[in-house]
Design an enzyme around this catalytic site. Structure first.
Site, mmCIF file in Angstrom:
data_model
loop_
_atom_site.group_PDB
_atom_site.id
_atom_site.type_symbol
_atom_site.label_atom_id
_atom_site.label_comp_id
_atom_site.label_asym_id
_atom_site.label_seq_id
_atom_site.Cartn_x
_atom_site.Cartn_y
_atom_site.Cartn_z
ATOM 1 N N ASP A 1 2.117 -4.870 8.476
ATOM 2 C CA ASP A 1 2.433 -6.192 7.924
ATOM 3 C C ASP A 1 3.372 -6.968 8.841
ATOM 4 O O ASP A 1 3.232 -8.185 9.003
ATOM 5 C CB ASP A 1 3.099 -6.059 6.549
ATOM 6 C CG ASP A 1 2.144 -5.549 5.506
ATOM 7 O OD1 ASP A 1 0.997 -5.214 5.857
ATOM 8 O OD2 ASP A 1 2.537 -5.483 4.322
ATOM 9 N N ALA B 1 10.523 -2.972 6.202
ATOM 10 C CA ALA B 1 10.769 -1.618 6.716
ATOM 11 C C ALA B 1 10.694 -0.607 5.575
ATOM 12 O O ALA B 1 11.246 -0.829 4.498
ATOM 13 C CB ALA B 1 12.150 -1.554 7.366
ATOM 14 N N ALA B 2 9.990 0.482 5.811
ATOM 15 C CA ALA B 2 9.893 1.533 4.786
ATOM 16 C C ALA B 2 9.314 2.792 5.387
ATOM 17 O O ALA B 2 8.609 2.741 6.395
ATOM 18 C CB ALA B 2 8.979 1.076 3.641
ATOM 19 N N SER C 1 6.525 4.373 4.286
ATOM 20 C CA SER C 1 5.578 3.747 3.358
ATOM 21 C C SER C 1 4.437 4.663 2.935
ATOM 22 O O SER C 1 3.541 4.226 2.228
ATOM 23 C CB SER C 1 5.020 2.470 3.997
ATOM 24 O OG SER C 1 4.094 2.806 5.016
ATOM 25 N N SER D 1 5.922 -2.939 -4.363
ATOM 26 C CA SER D 1 4.592 -2.323 -4.275
ATOM 27 C C SER D 1 3.955 -2.079 -5.637
ATOM 28 O O SER D 1 4.644 -1.740 -6.609
ATOM 29 C CB SER D 1 4.744 -0.979 -3.553
ATOM 30 O OG SER D 1 3.592 -0.195 -3.728
ATOM 31 N N GLU E 1 2.486 0.469 -6.323
ATOM 32 C CA GLU E 1 2.767 1.879 -6.646
ATOM 33 C C GLU E 1 3.820 1.978 -7.748
ATOM 34 O O GLU E 1 3.897 2.987 -8.441
ATOM 35 C CB GLU E 1 3.284 2.614 -5.406
ATOM 36 C CG GLU E 1 2.212 3.127 -4.484
ATOM 37 C CD GLU E 1 1.411 4.287 -5.054
ATOM 38 O OE1 GLU E 1 2.018 5.279 -5.484
ATOM 39 O OE2 GLU E 1 0.179 4.185 -5.072
ATOM 40 N N TYR F 1 8.373 7.761 -3.303
ATOM 41 C CA TYR F 1 8.193 6.433 -2.672
ATOM 42 C C TYR F 1 8.279 5.336 -3.732
ATOM 43 O O TYR F 1 9.030 4.363 -3.586
ATOM 44 C CB TYR F 1 6.835 6.378 -1.955
ATOM 45 C CG TYR F 1 6.413 4.981 -1.548
ATOM 46 C CD1 TYR F 1 6.923 4.375 -0.402
ATOM 47 C CD2 TYR F 1 5.498 4.252 -2.324
ATOM 48 C CE1 TYR F 1 6.544 3.081 -0.036
ATOM 49 C CE2 TYR F 1 5.112 2.972 -1.958
ATOM 50 C CZ TYR F 1 5.635 2.391 -0.817
ATOM 51 O OH TYR F 1 5.254 1.114 -0.450
ATOM 52 N N HIS G 1 -3.099 -3.237 0.867
ATOM 53 C CA HIS G 1 -3.736 -4.163 1.813
ATOM 54 C C HIS G 1 -3.887 -3.478 3.155
ATOM 55 O O HIS G 1 -3.011 -2.734 3.604
ATOM 56 C CB HIS G 1 -2.997 -5.489 1.901
ATOM 57 C CG HIS G 1 -1.514 -5.356 2.009
ATOM 58 N ND1 HIS G 1 -0.702 -5.133 0.921
ATOM 59 C CD2 HIS G 1 -0.699 -5.395 3.086
ATOM 60 C CE1 HIS G 1 0.549 -5.057 1.323
ATOM 61 N NE2 HIS G 1 0.589 -5.198 2.642
#
Ligand code: NAP
Ligand code: G4F
Length: 362
Positions: free
Chosen positions: A13, A82-83, A85, A127, A129, A166, A196
């Site tokens: 991203d 930033a993660a 992910s 997210s 999630e 996460y 995505h």
């Protein structure tokens, strides 16, 4: 010229967002962490751009975050992409995931507050999630007939029921963003983005793992003179596809093929991030396509696009890729983003799958 800081510029991203901001004539400050290998492959085309400055910093280190913010107090926008992910990795490295994906966001919010950067708009990459195993329902087509099949969806009102370290870290960062918005007056928005993807997707996420495998497999077939018709005559054993004993290719190994995801194109979703920060008021928005498909459906379209109908022979379901807890069903409703931001996805699911396969073939 507007200035924007991107934490996570080297990610999928981050690279799309940097492209978009440069098109809009921003000055982009991209934060990269020190690693022993080069991680700039996705931003190679822009590292020498006159409006790009790469600075070194780690989001887990509050000291480095505050120094970056201090050096760029005139930034109009800060994007936290930033993660750590990867959901499956978060079960194996929960504390690291917490530090990066959860606490990292707090480091930026606290830095913006300490430096009184109230004119700087902040974006947090939340997210889908976070919804985990929860969804809301409404009856399909007909509000009055409860016998009709129900439609399951998640939107800004759906309660979070996270299913991984996460997702729990993302929930903490999401709530922290809301707290700093309401408690300290920061212009802080969170995009609750559904999955995505695209050609720049990391190779260990399921979509790219599939399209990368197909690309490598077709190249192997071409090298070994297997014609498109010959693809169906290839022999297989439990783990391999082979032409002769000496010429073998490992099968594609995957986990749960029955999970549903709402998959869109990353480029479209980065546009939504930017649109959120152009609003006068900060807010949270769901970004998605509104369609849901199984991993199996992704496989079918991807294999079909290279002329393989019976793909099951080429795939092994391997329990190693199952997760301790799974998110079975994601399908978003982005009515709010459509209405308030004027955002809609531009790519269909089928476009996305074919775009990824074609890119991995070339
Ligand atoms: P990605 O490709 O995994 O990129 C993550 C970025 O974070 C990379 O630039 C990575 O740098 C950086 N990073 C990791 N740890 C860091 C640290 N300690 N300090 C500074 N930077 C660090 O993820 P993505 O797909 O672009 O997603 C962007 C964001 O959206 C993430 O926060 C993700 O959780 C969230 N999100 C993604 C999706 C999706 O479907 N893609 C959906 C919802 C939310 P390196 O290159 O050095 O590793
Ligand atoms: O591609 P995935 O790893 O993505 P997942 O877990 O949905 O997470 C992604 O989307 C989130 C948004 O909803 C982001 F927040 C997150 O950062 C990340 O970008 O897995 C998708 C599905 C899962 O159900 C998984 O169990 O595919 C299933 N799957 C089946 N076999 C596999 C595999 N996933 C991976 N990574 N590798 C497999 O071999």
């Amino acid at each position: 010229m507007k200035k924007a800081i991107i934490f996570g510029i080297t990610g999928q991203d981050g690279s799309h967002l940097a492209d978009l901001l440069l098109e809009k004539e921003y000055q982009v400050i991209g934060v990269t962490r020190r690693v022993s290998v080069d991680t700039t492959s996705r931003i190679k085309h822009l590292v020498n751009h006159e409006n790009v400055t790469i600075v070194s910093g780690d989001i887990t280190d509050a000291h480095s975050v505050i120094n970056i913010l201090k050096d760029h107090q005139d930034a109009a926008e800060v994007y936290n992409l930033a993660a750590q992910s990867h959901v499956a990795v978060s079960f194996k490295q929960p504390a690291l995931t917490w530090d990066i994906t959860g606490k990292g966001c707090l480091n930026i919010l606290q830095g913006l507050t300490d430096l009184q950067m109230t004119n700087t708009k902040f974006y947090q990459a939340s997210s889908s999630e976070m919804f985990g195993s929860n969804y809301d329902t409404r009856s399909q087509d007909n509000d009055f007939d409860s016998r009709l099949p129900v439609e399951k969806y998640q939107n800004e009102e759906t309660k979070f029921l996270p299913q991984s370290p996460y997702a729990i870290s993302k929930c903490a960062a999401h709530y922290m963003t809301r707290l700093y918005r309401e408690g300290y007056g920061l212009h802080a928005s969170a995009g609750i983005l559904f999955n995505h993807e695209g050609p720049r997707r990391g190779e260990n996420f399921v979509t790219r793992k599939i399209t990368k495998w197909i690309g490598d497999f077709i190249k192997w077939c071409i090298t070994n003179d297997v014609s498109p018709k010959g693809l169906h005559d290839l022999l297989t054993n439990d783990n391999e596809i082979y032409i002769t004993e000496g010429l073998k290719f490992p099968k594609l190994r995957l986990g749960n093929l029955d999970a549903y995801r709402d998959w869109g194109f990353a480029g479209d979703y980065c546009e939504a991030m930017w649109m959120m920060l152009q609003q006068d008021e900060p807010d949270d928005y769901v970004i998605c396509t509104g369609e849901t498909h199984t991993v199996r459906e992704f496989l079918s379209i991807a294999f079909n696009s290279v002329g393989i109908k019976e793909w099951e022979d080429f795939v092994v379901v391997d329990p190693e890729f199952y997760r301790p807890a799974e998110v079975d069903y994601l399908r978003g409703d982005c009515s709010k983003a459509k209405e308030k931001l004027g955002w809609t996805p531009k790519h269909t699911f089928e476009d996305l799958v074919k775009m990824m396969v074609m890119r991995d073939l070339s």
